[in-house]
Write a protein that holds these residues in place. Structure first.
Motif, PDB file in Angstrom:
ATOM      1  N   TRP A 194      -2.410  -0.619 -11.798  1.00 28.89           N
ATOM      2  CA  TRP A 194      -3.482  -1.584 -11.539  1.00 28.89           C
ATOM      3  C   TRP A 194      -2.955  -2.839 -10.868  1.00 28.89           C
ATOM      4  O   TRP A 194      -3.554  -3.351  -9.926  1.00 28.89           O
ATOM      5  CB  TRP A 194      -4.203  -1.968 -12.841  1.00 28.89           C
ATOM      6  CG  TRP A 194      -5.325  -1.048 -13.145  1.00 28.89           C
ATOM      7  CD1 TRP A 194      -5.395  -0.156 -14.165  1.00 28.89           C
ATOM      8  CD2 TRP A 194      -6.551  -0.915 -12.425  1.00 28.89           C
ATOM      9  NE1 TRP A 194      -6.582   0.525 -14.108  1.00 28.89           N
ATOM     10  CE2 TRP A 194      -7.309   0.077 -13.052  1.00 28.89           C
ATOM     11  CE3 TRP A 194      -7.067  -1.536 -11.297  1.00 28.89           C
ATOM     12  CZ2 TRP A 194      -8.562   0.464 -12.607  1.00 28.89           C
ATOM     13  CZ3 TRP A 194      -8.319  -1.154 -10.837  1.00 28.89           C
ATOM     14  CH2 TRP A 194      -9.058  -0.165 -11.487  1.00 28.89           C
ATOM     15  N   ALA A 226       2.095   1.530  -3.570  1.00 26.49           N
ATOM     16  CA  ALA A 226       1.059   2.038  -4.473  1.00 26.49           C
ATOM     17  C   ALA A 226       0.869   3.548  -4.297  1.00 26.49           C
ATOM     18  O   ALA A 226       0.728   4.285  -5.275  1.00 26.49           O
ATOM     19  CB  ALA A 226      -0.257   1.305  -4.231  1.00 26.49           C
ATOM     20  N   MET A 228     -10.727   1.035  -7.977  1.00 27.47           N
ATOM     21  CA  MET A 228      -9.948   0.918  -6.744  1.00 27.47           C
ATOM     22  C   MET A 228     -10.842   0.691  -5.518  1.00 27.47           C
ATOM     23  O   MET A 228     -10.538  -0.182  -4.700  1.00 27.47           O
ATOM     24  CB  MET A 228      -9.029   2.123  -6.539  1.00 27.47           C
ATOM     25  CG  MET A 228      -7.831   2.150  -7.464  1.00 27.47           C
ATOM     26  SD  MET A 228      -6.772   0.697  -7.282  1.00 27.47           S
ATOM     27  CE  MET A 228      -5.769   0.862  -8.740  1.00 27.47           C
ATOM     28  N   ASN A 266       0.823  -1.213   0.000  1.00 27.45           N
ATOM     29  CA  ASN A 266       0.000   0.000   0.000  1.00 27.45           C
ATOM     30  C   ASN A 266       0.856   1.261   0.000  1.00 27.45           C
ATOM     31  O   ASN A 266       0.527   2.229  -0.688  1.00 27.45           O
ATOM     32  CB  ASN A 266      -0.974  -0.024   1.185  1.00 27.45           C
ATOM     33  CG  ASN A 266      -2.206  -0.822   0.854  1.00 27.45           C
ATOM     34  OD1 ASN A 266      -3.068  -0.350   0.115  1.00 27.45           O
ATOM     35  ND2 ASN A 266      -2.289  -2.028   1.361  1.00 27.45           N
ATOM     36  N   SER A 317      -4.622  -1.530  -3.135  1.00 26.57           N
ATOM     37  CA  SER A 317      -5.729  -0.690  -3.588  1.00 26.57           C
ATOM     38  C   SER A 317      -6.009   0.486  -2.646  1.00 26.57           C
ATOM     39  O   SER A 317      -6.309   1.587  -3.101  1.00 26.57           O
ATOM     40  CB  SER A 317      -6.999  -1.523  -3.783  1.00 26.57           C
ATOM     41  OG  SER A 317      -7.303  -2.241  -2.607  1.00 26.57           O
ATOM     42  N   PHE A 333     -10.369   3.881 -12.637  1.00 28.92           N
ATOM     43  CA  PHE A 333      -9.666   3.986 -11.363  1.00 28.92           C
ATOM     44  C   PHE A 333     -10.611   4.442 -10.254  1.00 28.92           C
ATOM     45  O   PHE A 333     -10.563   3.917  -9.140  1.00 28.92           O
ATOM     46  CB  PHE A 333      -8.495   4.976 -11.463  1.00 28.92           C
ATOM     47  CG  PHE A 333      -7.258   4.394 -12.085  1.00 28.92           C
ATOM     48  CD1 PHE A 333      -6.275   3.820 -11.302  1.00 28.92           C
ATOM     49  CD2 PHE A 333      -7.078   4.408 -13.457  1.00 28.92           C
ATOM     50  CE1 PHE A 333      -5.132   3.280 -11.865  1.00 28.92           C
ATOM     51  CE2 PHE A 333      -5.947   3.871 -14.034  1.00 28.92           C
ATOM     52  CZ  PHE A 333      -4.974   3.300 -13.248  1.00 28.92           C
ATOM     53  N   ILE A 371     -10.810  -2.578  -3.049  1.00 32.58           N
ATOM     54  CA  ILE A 371     -10.737  -2.504  -1.586  1.00 32.58           C
ATOM     55  C   ILE A 371     -11.789  -3.411  -0.972  1.00 32.58           C
ATOM     56  O   ILE A 371     -11.494  -4.175  -0.042  1.00 32.58           O
ATOM     57  CB  ILE A 371     -10.899  -1.046  -1.088  1.00 32.58           C
ATOM     58  CG1 ILE A 371      -9.683  -0.213  -1.486  1.00 32.58           C
ATOM     59  CG2 ILE A 371     -11.108  -1.006   0.428  1.00 32.58           C
ATOM     60  CD1 ILE A 371      -9.830   1.271  -1.232  1.00 32.58           C
ATOM     61  N   ALA A 427      -3.330   3.032  -3.263  1.00 35.02           N
ATOM     62  CA  ALA A 427      -3.558   3.663  -4.570  1.00 35.02           C
ATOM     63  C   ALA A 427      -4.691   4.679  -4.486  1.00 35.02           C
ATOM     64  O   ALA A 427      -4.578   5.793  -5.013  1.00 35.02           O
ATOM     65  CB  ALA A 427      -3.874   2.606  -5.623  1.00 35.02           C
ATOM     66  N   LEU A 428      -5.769   4.310  -3.799  1.00 35.14           N
ATOM     67  CA  LEU A 428      -6.898   5.238  -3.656  1.00 35.14           C
ATOM     68  C   LEU A 428      -6.489   6.465  -2.848  1.00 35.14           C
ATOM     69  O   LEU A 428      -6.841   7.592  -3.207  1.00 35.14           O
ATOM     70  CB  LEU A 428      -8.087   4.535  -3.004  1.00 35.14           C
ATOM     71  CG  LEU A 428      -9.364   5.363  -2.901  1.00 35.14           C
ATOM     72  CD1 LEU A 428      -9.882   5.741  -4.286  1.00 35.14           C
ATOM     73  CD2 LEU A 428     -10.429   4.607  -2.131  1.00 35.14           C
ATOM     74  N   THR A 438      -0.398  -3.212  -8.981  1.00 34.13           N
ATOM     75  CA  THR A 438      -0.080  -2.909  -7.588  1.00 34.13           C
ATOM     76  C   THR A 438      -1.355  -2.882  -6.739  1.00 34.13           C
ATOM     77  O   THR A 438      -1.372  -3.374  -5.619  1.00 34.13           O
ATOM     78  CB  THR A 438       0.669  -1.577  -7.474  1.00 34.13           C
ATOM     79  OG1 THR A 438       1.783  -1.599  -8.363  1.00 34.13           O
ATOM     80  CG2 THR A 438       1.174  -1.335  -6.070  1.00 34.13           C
ATOM     81  N   GLY A 439      -2.420  -2.330  -7.309  1.00 36.00           N
ATOM     82  CA  GLY A 439      -3.703  -2.334  -6.600  1.00 36.00           C
ATOM     83  C   GLY A 439      -4.262  -3.736  -6.440  1.00 36.00           C
ATOM     84  O   GLY A 439      -4.753  -4.112  -5.372  1.00 36.00           O
TER      85      GLY A 439
END
Length: 88
Positions: A38, A14, A69, A11, A46, A65, A73, A49-50, A40-41
């Protein structure tokens, strides 16, 4: 224990990748491919990334996205809950 270390690492990775890609976009430099973001998410990053999307205002106009994302999650939460329930 190791699962939590892995999730923390992926995380943070990301999150950093979102910030790095945003910086590169502003400087018109070679970007991080979307499939890498993506991936990595998907592998557990995720939430990072978010958070990166929100903080760096990056990929916020890409509906894949913006919708994807949070869906990832939820999937990750369900998977973790299922694993925890099964282990107990």
């Amino acid at each position: 224990m190791y699962v939590w270390v892995y999730l923390a690492f992926v995380n943070v990775l990301a999150f950093i990748m979102m910030g790095t890609d945003k910086r590169k976009a502003k400087k018109h430099k070679q970007r991080i491919p979307e499939r890498t973001l993506w991936l990595t998410g998907i592998i557990g990053g995720s939430a990072g990334a978010l958070a990166g999307m929100k903080i760096f205002r990056h990929k916020t106009k890409h509906y894949s996205f913006v919708i994807g994302m949070p869906v990832l999650i939820l999937i990750h939460i369900i998977l973790i809950a299922a694993i925890v329930i099964r282990m107990s």
